[in-house]
Design a protein around this motif. Structure first.
Motif, short mmCIF file in Angstrom:
data_model
loop_
_atom_site.label_atom_id
_atom_site.label_comp_id
_atom_site.label_asym_id
_atom_site.label_seq_id
_atom_site.Cartn_x
_atom_site.Cartn_y
_atom_site.Cartn_z
N TYR A 27 4.06 13.47 2.62
CA TYR A 27 5.01 13.73 3.70
C TYR A 27 5.28 12.46 4.52
O TYR A 27 4.36 11.81 5.01
N LYS A 28 6.56 12.11 4.60
CA LYS A 28 7.08 11.00 5.41
C LYS A 28 6.70 9.60 4.89
O LYS A 28 7.04 8.59 5.53
N ILE A 29 6.00 9.49 3.77
CA ILE A 29 5.62 8.17 3.25
C ILE A 29 6.85 7.35 2.90
O ILE A 29 6.93 6.15 3.20
N GLN A 30 7.84 7.98 2.25
CA GLN A 30 9.06 7.27 1.87
C GLN A 30 9.78 6.72 3.10
O GLN A 30 10.23 5.58 3.12
N PRO A 83 -1.21 4.46 7.52
CA PRO A 83 -0.20 4.55 8.59
C PRO A 83 -0.81 4.76 9.97
O PRO A 83 -0.29 4.26 10.97
N ILE A 84 -1.92 5.50 10.03
CA ILE A 84 -2.57 5.72 11.32
C ILE A 84 -3.13 4.39 11.85
O ILE A 84 -2.97 4.05 13.02
N ASP A 85 -3.75 3.65 10.96
CA ASP A 85 -4.28 2.33 11.34
C ASP A 85 -3.16 1.40 11.76
O ASP A 85 -3.32 0.58 12.67
N GLN A 110 0.83 -1.21 0.00
CA GLN A 110 0.00 0.00 0.00
C GLN A 110 0.86 1.26 0.00
O GLN A 110 0.56 2.24 -0.70
N LEU A 111 1.92 1.25 0.82
CA LEU A 111 2.84 2.40 0.83
C LEU A 111 3.50 2.57 -0.53
O LEU A 111 3.69 3.69 -1.01
N GLU A 112 3.85 1.44 -1.14
CA GLU A 112 4.47 1.46 -2.47
C GLU A 112 3.52 2.07 -3.49
O GLU A 112 3.93 2.83 -4.38
N ALA A 113 2.22 1.74 -3.36
CA ALA A 113 1.21 2.29 -4.28
C ALA A 113 1.11 3.81 -4.13
O ALA A 113 0.86 4.53 -5.11
N TYR A 151 6.11 8.57 12.59
CA TYR A 151 4.64 8.55 12.58
C TYR A 151 4.07 9.80 13.23
O TYR A 151 3.03 10.31 12.80
N LYS A 152 4.75 10.31 14.26
CA LYS A 152 4.29 11.54 14.91
C LYS A 152 4.27 12.69 13.90
O LYS A 152 3.30 13.45 13.80
N ALA A 153 5.32 12.77 13.11
CA ALA A 153 5.39 13.81 12.09
C ALA A 153 4.30 13.61 11.04
O ALA A 153 3.67 14.58 10.59
N PHE A 154 4.06 12.34 10.69
CA PHE A 154 3.01 12.05 9.69
C PHE A 154 1.64 12.47 10.22
O PHE A 154 0.84 13.10 9.52
N VAL A 155 1.35 12.11 11.48
CA VAL A 155 0.05 12.42 12.08
C VAL A 155 -0.16 13.93 12.17
O VAL A 155 -1.24 14.45 11.88
N ASP A 156 0.91 14.66 12.56
CA ASP A 156 0.80 16.11 12.66
C ASP A 156 0.45 16.75 11.31
O ASP A 156 -0.21 17.79 11.25
N ASN A 157 0.90 16.09 10.25
CA ASN A 157 0.68 16.64 8.90
C ASN A 157 -0.57 16.07 8.23
O ASN A 157 -0.99 16.55 7.17
N TYR A 158 -1.19 15.06 8.85
CA TYR A 158 -2.25 14.29 8.20
C TYR A 158 -3.41 15.15 7.71
O TYR A 158 -3.86 15.05 6.56
N LYS A 159 -3.90 16.04 8.58
CA LYS A 159 -5.05 16.86 8.22
C LYS A 159 -4.72 17.77 7.03
O LYS A 159 -5.51 17.89 6.08
N VAL A 160 -3.53 18.37 7.05
CA VAL A 160 -3.11 19.25 5.96
C VAL A 160 -2.96 18.46 4.67
O VAL A 160 -3.32 18.93 3.59
#
Length: 858
Positions: free
Chosen positions: A138-141, A236-238, A106-109, A181-190
């Protein structure tokens, strides 16, 4: 997003009740809608820190397409606790490995379109700007690289498994990288907002974002799946929650002296601290659910009824005075203040009329909960009762007893609010209508008769001034005769707990009817504060002296009373277009008897007569306690089928599935699949015994008997066959493993374990179980007609198919009461069968080929 918050509240509620491992309605973080609030705006997701379950299914597979964990059956069987724990640990790990592969895909997709979008950002025709690309992805890689490294390190450990394998350091390292993941979550809404704006502004990006291709597991049948970008950004959140679930399961099945144990503990601590830090920044919406509580000129009758008001159910205390009916609720007062009622409405009896048949089109719609929710709540209450009894005997257990009592009070109040379904409609002749829901036609008849008796007097319409109404309402508290809502927590400990087990009742005959009529009786017993209809005799036509002579087996759940209602069957066509729960037949008489334990617990039948409005109904009854009725007693004769091992029967018959199972299923599907309450409504006991004898003696008339027999008796015969097997269909040997497997939090590990257990069953047991499974699914397909959902069927058959024989069920356990025997493990037994009922089709051939089951998601 609203769904997400509700799920978290449900999870926390379940965790607080110590039974979360039996809940299969877990949260599934999938789809774009999970990132939306009720008004459509994006919200930051609340991440669950607690172990729960997901209904998704997935199983492990190695790089060569073969099973990662072909564990031998012995690995899951009772024996060495350490070996069993390590085998369960392997199942958990192999399931998690498979879900890791899907997550990486899924991340690769997500990364696949990121690179070309970045490349075109610097051209003359960019799809997105560099800033937009970096915000959305953001941060997916980084997350992809972390999990690819983890997967590559874990895979060889599973493939070369032995008891010395250590994986704790891998999970510890994974947990230490949660800052990404913290950085990803902080950016998730944006990220979501940016993706949505870009989709609206650019049709090319919209097309890309709505159709991302996710690869399936290696060598799986499904090559790719189309998923939206919004859904993938949620993964990622899940995943953080999933990793925490796995750590809980791994610790549960890792010996404390194993090198992995402290490392896994540390990883779990880091994960939970991370989730807590995330959740502190979020203010999830909470909804307090409170149940209105009400207590009791000349008061004639009062009681607690459920009123349907503004499309919701409310518990009201209703007072019938000599000249008016008053509906009240308890006012909220400060602690220590004198409690008072608040009047919701009143109707002078001179103005009160009842629903007529012609008014049915204008009736309120009645919202009825699925029966499985009612049954599940009963089981929870029973478990709590058992815990309270145990804590009473434990030193310093009193504080816990109070907490358990409070929880039981909440659950019983919920049950009283949601159980009633029989409508009782009253009208003010000036146009206002009110709707109550009752659990029994008995109560409805009593209220109606009491009102009609008062209305025979010369009543004058009255209008109360506000002062008069206040005085009358205030007096209700002192006048009331029914003081408390009928829940266990309101009873004294000295009060009889009621009977748990099976009441056998023979309804013989009735006398005293003045005119010939078509007559039948229904039987009711009290259950958790309200009465439930349990059986119905056949209609005896055109007679003044019906001779039914029918026997019924009624399950008692703390019951203290038996009621018998006698009806005249009505065939008026105008009465057919009524609500499902409306009883239109005329009550000729009704009465009740107290179930005296001293009387009914003797081995002999006790004959009695109920007198009702000049009518006398003669009946007999005897009681069998639950601990006796649930014993599996092997038959002394091996020539029959009841009480005989299933492999003996199939070998003798040269069949894969016993003849009795095939014939009963065939007959139910032929003419009983549309029958309301099929498998739940009791059949006549004498009919069931006749069929049992016919199958045991292999009489030539079996097919003729089946075609003529009442369908509930045939359904009851099938249930009796499985109940009387000398050991459960899913075997004593595997029972502990089924209990372990259904309690796993990670769906991939659970899938691996549950399919492995089916493969471990003897062939006759497996073939019979799969045959029954498909039959029950076909029955549930007709739920709109027969009212039997998969949950209902699992409640009926789960304990019958899994309940171990006496030696196994009591091994190593302290059973304090008959109700303990019933409540112990029942929830898990129901959930095991429900798991297989909700699973995609399972075939014997696929299981024996060790075919693995995949979902398209984690």
């Amino acid at each position: 997003m609203a769904f997400f918050f509700e799920a978290v509240c449900v999870i926390r509620s379940l965790l607080s009740s110590n039974d979360f491992n039996y809940n299969t309605d877990g949260y599934e973080g999938d789809g774009a809608e999970d990132g939306k609030s009720q008004d459509g705006s994006e919200t930051l997701p609340y991440i669950d820190e607690s172990p729960t379950m997901s209904p998704q299914l997935c199983a492990p597979q190695g790089p060569d397409g073969e099973a990662v964990s072909p564990t031998p059956p012995e690995g899951l069987l009772p024996g060495g606790e350490i070996e069993k724990g390590l085998e369960m640990k392997k199942l958990v790990l192999s399931g998690f490995l498979a879900s890791e592969e899907i997550y990486i895909n899924q991340l690769e997709a997500l990364l696949l379109p990121m690179r070309p979008l970045k490349a075109t950002a610097t051209t003359s025709q960019p799809v997105l700007t560099i800033q937009q690309v970096e915000t959305i992805f953001y941060k997916i890689q980084d997350i992809f690289e972390i999990h690819k490294e983890f997967y590559d390190a874990l895979l060889p450990n599973i493939q070369q498994w032995d008891e010395k394998v250590t994986v704790g350091h891998l999970f510890q390292k994974l947990a230490s990288q949660l800052g990404v993941y913290k950085a990803f979550v902080d950016n998730y809404k944006v990220a979501l907002e940016t993706a949505e704006k870009c989709s609206q502004a650019n049709s090319q990006f919209q097309k890309i974002s709505e159709n991302l291709k996710v690869k399936g597991p290696k060598d799986s049948k499904d090559c790719t799946t189309s998923v939206s970008m919004e859904a993938l950004l949620y993964k990622p959140i899940d995943r953080v929650t999933r990793s925490t679930l796995v750590l809980h399961d791994l610790l549960k099945h890792t010996p404390k002296d194993h090198p992995d144990f402290p490392l896994l503990q540390d990883a779990l601590r880091i994960s939970q601290n991370f989730l807590s830090s995330i959740n502190e920044e979020i203010d999830p919406r909470r909804t307090a659910v409170t149940t209105p509580k009400g207590e009791a000129r000349q008061l004639v009758k009062d009681g607690f009824l459920v009123e349907v008001s503004e499309s919701s159910r409310k518990v009201r205390h209703v007072f019938l005075f000599t000249d008016l009916l008053l509906c009240a609720k308890m006012k909220k007062t400060a602690v220590g203040r004198h409690q008072q009622y608040e009047c919701k409405w009143y109707i002078p009896l001179a103005d009160l009329t009842f629903q007529t048949l012609d008014d049915s089109d204008s009736c309120h719609s009645i919202q009825v909960l699925p029966e499985h929710e009612i049954e599940e709540m009963k089981i929870k209450i029973s478990v709590l009762k058992s815990e309270i009894q145990k804590e009473k005997k434990a030193p310093k257990g009193q504080s816990r007893v109070e907490r358990l009592r409070k929880k039981m009070n909440e659950q019983e109040s919920w049950l009283l609010l949601h159980s009633p379904t029989i409508p009782f409609r009253i009208h003010n002749k000036h146009g206002k209508s009110y709707l109550f829901l009752l659990s029994s036609d008995y109560e409805r008849s009593e209220w109606r008769e009491s009102i009609q008796k008062l209305q025979k007097k010369d009543l004058q319409a009255c209008v109360l001034s506000s002062v008069e109404l206040q005085v009358l309402t205030s007096s209700c508290f002192k006048l009331r005769t029914v003081h408390n809502i009928p829940v266990t927590s309101n009873k004294d400990d000295e009060e009889t707990p009621g009977l748990y087990g099976f009441l056998h009742v023979i309804v013989h005959s009735a006398k005293g009817f003045k005119e010939s009529a078509n007559l039948y009786c229904t039987l009711e017993v009290d259950s958790y504060g309200y009465f439930v209809s349990k059986a119905k005799t056949r209609v005896f036509r055109d007679t003044t002296e019906p001779q039914w002579n029918e026997e019924f087996e009624i399950e008692l759940e703390g019951s203290q009373y038996l009621r018998i209602l006698c009806y005249e069957n009505c065939y008026d066509k105008s009465m057919l277009n009524k609500d499902d729960n409306e009883i239109v037949d005329k009550i000729m008489g009704k009465g009740q008897v107290q179930l005296d334990p001293q009387t009914v617990q003797s081995k002999n039948w006790h004959m009695d007569v109920i007198e009702m409005n000049g009518i006398k109904v003669e009946f007999s009854m005897k009681f069998t306690s639950r601990d006796l009725s649930l014993k599996r007693t092997p038959s002394k004769k091996q020539s029959g089928v009841f009480g005989v091992k299933i492999n003996v029967v199939t070998k003798r018959e040269r069949s894969k599935v016993p003849y009795i199972v095939r014939q009963c299923i065939e007959e139910v599907e032929k003419r009983g699949i549309d029958e309301v309450g099929i498998y739940r409504i009791s059949g006549v006991a004498t009919d069931i015994q006749a069929l049992k004898t016919a199958f045991d003696t292999n009489t030539k008339d079996i097919l003729m008997m089946l075609s003529d027999m009442d369908i509930n008796a045939i359904a009851g015969t099938l249930k009796l066959y499985f109940r009387e097997l000398p050991e459960p269909l899913l075997t004593d040997r595997l029972y502990p493993a089924f209990m372990e497997g259904i309690a796993l939090s990670d769906p991939a590990a659970k899938e691996n374990c549950m399919m492995h257990l089916l493969r471990s069953l003897p062939d006759p047991n497996l073939m019979t179980f799969l045959t029954l499974l498909e039959h029950l699914k076909r029955v549930a397909e007709k739920e709109p007609i027969n009212k039997m959902s998969l949950h209902n069927l699992a409640t009926v058959f789960g304990p019958t198919l899994l309940r171990p024989s006496e030696s196994e069920s009591t091994k190593g356990q302290h059973i304090t009461s008959a109700s303990d025997i019933w409540s112990h493990d029942v929830m898990a037994q129901v959930q095991v069968l429900l798991y297989y009922l909700q699973h995609p089709p399972i075939t014997f051939a696929e299981l024996k080929r060790n075919t693995l089951y995949f979902s398209t998601d984690v």
